[in-house]
Write a protein that holds these residues in place. Structure first.
Motif, PDB file in Angstrom:
ATOM      1  N   VAL A   8       0.858  -1.186   0.000  1.00  0.00           N
ATOM      2  CA  VAL A   8       0.000   0.000   0.000  1.00  0.00           C
ATOM      3  C   VAL A   8       0.889   1.230   0.000  1.00  0.00           C
ATOM      4  CG1 VAL A   8      -1.787   1.268   1.237  1.00  0.00           C
ATOM      5  CG2 VAL A   8      -1.804  -1.231   1.261  1.00  0.00           C
ATOM      6  N   THR A   9       0.669   2.085  -0.986  1.00  0.00           N
ATOM      7  CA  THR A   9       1.455   3.314  -1.091  1.00  0.00           C
ATOM      8  C   THR A   9       0.652   4.469  -0.510  1.00  0.00           C
ATOM      9  OG1 THR A   9       2.525   2.492  -3.099  1.00  0.00           O
ATOM     10  CG2 THR A   9       2.658   4.860  -2.671  1.00  0.00           C
ATOM     11  N   GLY A  10       1.101   4.992   0.609  1.00  0.00           N
ATOM     12  CA  GLY A  10       0.360   6.048   1.295  1.00  0.00           C
ATOM     13  C   GLY A  10      -0.453   5.476   2.436  1.00  0.00           C
ATOM     14  N   GLY A  11      -0.955   6.350   3.296  1.00  0.00           N
ATOM     15  CA  GLY A  11      -1.738   5.912   4.442  1.00  0.00           C
ATOM     16  C   GLY A  11      -3.166   5.596   4.071  1.00  0.00           C
ATOM     17  N   VAL A  12      -3.855   4.918   4.999  1.00  0.00           N
ATOM     18  CA  VAL A  12      -5.258   4.575   4.778  1.00  0.00           C
ATOM     19  C   VAL A  12      -6.122   5.175   5.883  1.00  0.00           C
ATOM     20  CG1 VAL A  12      -4.700   2.430   3.582  1.00  0.00           C
ATOM     21  CG2 VAL A  12      -5.096   2.386   6.046  1.00  0.00           C
ATOM     22  N   ALA A  13      -7.337   5.549   5.499  1.00  0.00           N
ATOM     23  CA  ALA A  13      -8.358   5.990   6.449  1.00  0.00           C
ATOM     24  C   ALA A  13      -9.408   4.890   6.489  1.00  0.00           C
ATOM     25  CB  ALA A  13      -8.973   7.317   6.004  1.00  0.00           C
TER      26      ALA A  13
ATOM     27  N   ILE B  87     -20.050   9.479  14.683  1.00  0.00           N
ATOM     28  CA  ILE B  87     -18.751   9.904  15.218  1.00  0.00           C
ATOM     29  C   ILE B  87     -17.611   9.273  14.424  1.00  0.00           C
ATOM     30  CG2 ILE B  87     -17.200   9.738  17.199  1.00  0.00           C
ATOM     31  CD1 ILE B  87     -19.319  11.836  17.554  1.00  0.00           C
ATOM     32  N   ALA B  88     -17.712   7.967  14.153  1.00  0.00           N
ATOM     33  CA  ALA B  88     -16.638   7.278  13.441  1.00  0.00           C
ATOM     34  C   ALA B  88     -16.434   7.870  12.059  1.00  0.00           C
ATOM     35  CB  ALA B  88     -16.957   5.785  13.340  1.00  0.00           C
ATOM     36  N   PHE B  89     -17.523   8.040  11.312  1.00  0.00           N
ATOM     37  CA  PHE B  89     -17.388   8.580   9.960  1.00  0.00           C
ATOM     38  C   PHE B  89     -16.867  10.013  10.002  1.00  0.00           C
ATOM     39  CE2 PHE B  89     -18.458  10.441   5.952  1.00  0.00           C
ATOM     40  CZ  PHE B  89     -18.335   9.403   5.041  1.00  0.00           C
ATOM     41  N   ALA B  90     -17.358  10.808  10.952  1.00  0.00           N
ATOM     42  CA  ALA B  90     -16.927  12.204  11.048  1.00  0.00           C
ATOM     43  C   ALA B  90     -15.424  12.305  11.290  1.00  0.00           C
ATOM     44  CB  ALA B  90     -17.695  12.911  12.169  1.00  0.00           C
ATOM     45  N   VAL B  91     -14.886  11.432  12.140  1.00  0.00           N
ATOM     46  CA  VAL B  91     -13.442  11.458  12.429  1.00  0.00           C
ATOM     47  C   VAL B  91     -12.641  10.939  11.244  1.00  0.00           C
ATOM     48  CG1 VAL B  91     -11.604  10.513  13.882  1.00  0.00           C
ATOM     49  CG2 VAL B  91     -13.765  11.249  14.927  1.00  0.00           C
ATOM     50  N   ILE B  92     -12.978   9.739  10.767  1.00  0.00           N
ATOM     51  CA  ILE B  92     -12.161   9.091   9.734  1.00  0.00           C
ATOM     52  C   ILE B  92     -12.182   9.880   8.424  1.00  0.00           C
ATOM     53  CG2 ILE B  92     -11.837   7.000   8.364  1.00  0.00           C
ATOM     54  CD1 ILE B  92     -11.108   6.738  11.330  1.00  0.00           C
ATOM     55  N   SER B  93     -13.325  10.483   8.091  1.00  0.00           N
ATOM     56  CA  SER B  93     -13.412  11.216   6.829  1.00  0.00           C
ATOM     57  C   SER B  93     -12.627  12.523   6.858  1.00  0.00           C
ATOM     58  CB  SER B  93     -14.878  11.499   6.473  1.00  0.00           C
ATOM     59  OG  SER B  93     -15.465  12.387   7.401  1.00  0.00           O
ATOM     60  N   GLN B  94     -12.179  12.941   8.049  1.00  0.00           N
ATOM     61  CA  GLN B  94     -11.343  14.141   8.141  1.00  0.00           C
ATOM     62  C   GLN B  94      -9.857  13.838   8.022  1.00  0.00           C
ATOM     63  OE1 GLN B  94     -12.073  17.316   8.179  1.00  0.00           O
ATOM     64  NE2 GLN B  94     -14.278  16.933   8.062  1.00  0.00           N
ATOM     65  N   LEU B  95      -9.502  12.557   8.057  1.00  0.00           N
ATOM     66  CA  LEU B  95      -8.092  12.205   7.890  1.00  0.00           C
ATOM     67  C   LEU B  95      -7.655  12.540   6.470  1.00  0.00           C
ATOM     68  CD1 LEU B  95      -8.042   8.699   9.641  1.00  0.00           C
ATOM     69  CD2 LEU B  95      -7.508  10.935  10.642  1.00  0.00           C
ATOM     70  N   GLU B  96      -6.430  12.936   6.319  1.00  0.00           N
ATOM     71  CA  GLU B  96      -5.935  13.344   5.006  1.00  0.00           C
ATOM     72  C   GLU B  96      -5.175  12.224   4.292  1.00  0.00           C
ATOM     73  OE1 GLU B  96      -3.808  16.983   5.513  1.00  0.00           O
ATOM     74  OE2 GLU B  96      -5.593  18.086   6.172  1.00  0.00           O
ATOM     75  N   GLU B  97      -5.466  10.984   4.672  1.00  0.00           N
ATOM     76  CA  GLU B  97      -4.819   9.847   4.026  1.00  0.00           C
ATOM     77  C   GLU B  97      -5.358   9.687   2.603  1.00  0.00           C
ATOM     78  OE1 GLU B  97      -2.447   8.861   5.504  1.00  0.00           O
ATOM     79  OE2 GLU B  97      -2.758   8.780   7.663  1.00  0.00           O
ATOM     80  N   PRO B  98      -4.526   9.202   1.678  1.00  0.00           N
ATOM     81  CA  PRO B  98      -4.952   9.120   0.272  1.00  0.00           C
ATOM     82  C   PRO B  98      -5.917   7.980  -0.043  1.00  0.00           C
ATOM     83  CG  PRO B  98      -2.710   8.304   0.509  1.00  0.00           C
ATOM     84  CD  PRO B  98      -3.099   8.876   1.845  1.00  0.00           C
ATOM     85  N   ILE B  99      -6.028   6.985   0.856  1.00  0.00           N
ATOM     86  CA  ILE B  99      -6.862   5.810   0.575  1.00  0.00           C
ATOM     87  C   ILE B  99      -7.950   5.691   1.629  1.00  0.00           C
ATOM     88  CG2 ILE B  99      -6.900   3.297   0.283  1.00  0.00           C
ATOM     89  CD1 ILE B  99      -3.895   3.491  -0.435  1.00  0.00           C
ATOM     90  N   LEU B 100      -9.199   5.611   1.185  1.00  0.00           N
ATOM     91  CA  LEU B 100     -10.342   5.462   2.077  1.00  0.00           C
ATOM     92  C   LEU B 100     -10.903   4.046   1.936  1.00  0.00           C
ATOM     93  CD1 LEU B 100     -12.407   6.779   4.028  1.00  0.00           C
ATOM     94  CD2 LEU B 100     -13.751   7.429   2.014  1.00  0.00           C
TER      95      LEU B 100
ATOM     96  N   LEU C 179     -13.584  11.867  -3.381  1.00  0.00           N
ATOM     97  CA  LEU C 179     -13.249  11.339  -4.705  1.00  0.00           C
ATOM     98  C   LEU C 179     -12.871  12.456  -5.667  1.00  0.00           C
ATOM     99  CD1 LEU C 179     -15.986   8.565  -5.107  1.00  0.00           C
ATOM    100  CD2 LEU C 179     -13.549   8.256  -4.632  1.00  0.00           C
ATOM    101  N   GLU C 180     -13.589  13.562  -5.603  1.00  0.00           N
ATOM    102  CA  GLU C 180     -13.252  14.712  -6.450  1.00  0.00           C
ATOM    103  C   GLU C 180     -11.866  15.253  -6.113  1.00  0.00           C
ATOM    104  OE1 GLU C 180     -16.419  17.453  -5.855  1.00  0.00           O
ATOM    105  OE2 GLU C 180     -17.898  16.229  -6.936  1.00  0.00           O
ATOM    106  N   GLY C 181     -11.453  15.069  -4.856  1.00  0.00           N
ATOM    107  CA  GLY C 181     -10.130  15.514  -4.433  1.00  0.00           C
ATOM    108  C   GLY C 181      -9.017  14.528  -4.766  1.00  0.00           C
ATOM    109  N   GLY C 182      -9.366  13.434  -5.448  1.00  0.00           N
ATOM    110  CA  GLY C 182      -8.342  12.496  -5.898  1.00  0.00           C
ATOM    111  C   GLY C 182      -8.075  11.325  -4.974  1.00  0.00           C
ATOM    112  N   ARG C 183      -8.927  11.125  -3.950  1.00  0.00           N
ATOM    113  CA  ARG C 183      -8.722   9.991  -3.049  1.00  0.00           C
ATOM    114  C   ARG C 183      -9.014   8.668  -3.758  1.00  0.00           C
ATOM    115  NH1 ARG C 183      -9.048  11.854   2.337  1.00  0.00           N
ATOM    116  NH2 ARG C 183      -8.300  14.006   2.303  1.00  0.00           N
TER     117      ARG C 183
END
Length: 244
Positions: free
Chosen positions: A87-92, A157-170, A195-199
């Motif tokens: 995996v190249t880059g972090g994951v959310a 709460i979970a979605f609100a936190v994880i979706s704010q991470l700036e990792e490239p892979i969701l 997705l529009e931001g390139g994730r």
């Protein structure tokens, strides 16, 4: 392949289940136990895929066919028994909604804890905190112990936190199946923005509507093996045809 966000080669995971035979009445009287015999099975076998940055991949298959196992391997919370995953880059990861949350801590403390575990520092969390809580829309429960929240509020709460991470892979595993319609629509809009931001999106769902909305490509798993890798419409058509 250097431009791959996710690369698996011959990926396999073997689990062991215990099968206990029946005991005779004599065994019961004597207090003897029949020896447990290990029975191994492959949750995934020989799975090779290439996911490029910015792709939206939907993973389909019946329950127990290896979809969640594949996501856990990509997330790094499980190791393969054969093959490799890169995996190249972090994951959310939105894989298990309660993962990383502590029942006796308040919602506020859990936001800081979970975001911190995913690599955000205190200043970054402070800057995002109001946005996270605003997105979750949990009213006056901010200083309530997490264990007292409903399952729907925990998802918020979970979605609100994880979706704010700036990792490239969701990574998303069925989490959108929980919660009310209004919140799901808010989550859909947030995923659209990412997705529009390139994730890169790796998405497990039984919702054909959601898969067709977000994904352009699909992976069909059956008995732990990759049956088809292709356009999402083609994959869903094949999957649906084989369920009838």
């Amino acid at each position: 392949m250097t431009d791959a966000a996710i690369l698996t080669d011959g990926l396999g995971v073997r689990f062991r289940r215990n099968r206990r035979g029946r005991r005779s009445f004599k065994d019961l009287l004597a207090g003897r136990r029949r020896r447990t015999r290990p029975d191994e099975f492959w949750a995934l076998r020989d799975v090779s895929i290439v996911v490029r940055p910015g792709e939206a991949i939907g993973v389909v298959g019946r329950n127990g066919q290896g979809k969640s196992t594949l996501l856990k391997l990509v997330a790094g919370v499980m190791l393969p028994d054969e093959g490799s995953v890169t995996v190249t880059g972090g994951v959310a990861p939105l894989i298990e909604i309660t993962g990383g949350f502590v029942d006796d801590l308040t919602v506020r403390d859990n936001v800081y804890l979970t975001a911190g575990l995913h690599g955000m520092n205190r200043a970054q969390i402070d800057a995002k905190f109001d946005e996270i809580i605003g997105f979750a829309d949990i009213g006056n429960f901010l200083d309530t112990p997490y264990k007292h929240l409903s399952s729907g509020m925990k998802v918020r709460i979970a979605f609100a936190v994880i979706s704010q991470l700036e990792e490239p892979i969701l990574l998303v595993d069925e989490v959108l199946a929980v919660g009310d319609k209004a919140f799901r629509e808010k989550c859909y809009r947030r995923i659209d923005e990412l997705l529009e931001g390139g994730r890169t999106l790796f998405f497990v769902s039984h919702s054909e509507r959601d898969l067709r909305r977000f994904c352009t490509r699909g992976l069909y798993l059956d008995k732990g093996r990759l049956v088809l890798d292709g356009p999402i419409d083609e994959v869903l058509d094949r999957y649906n045809a084989e369920q009838t």
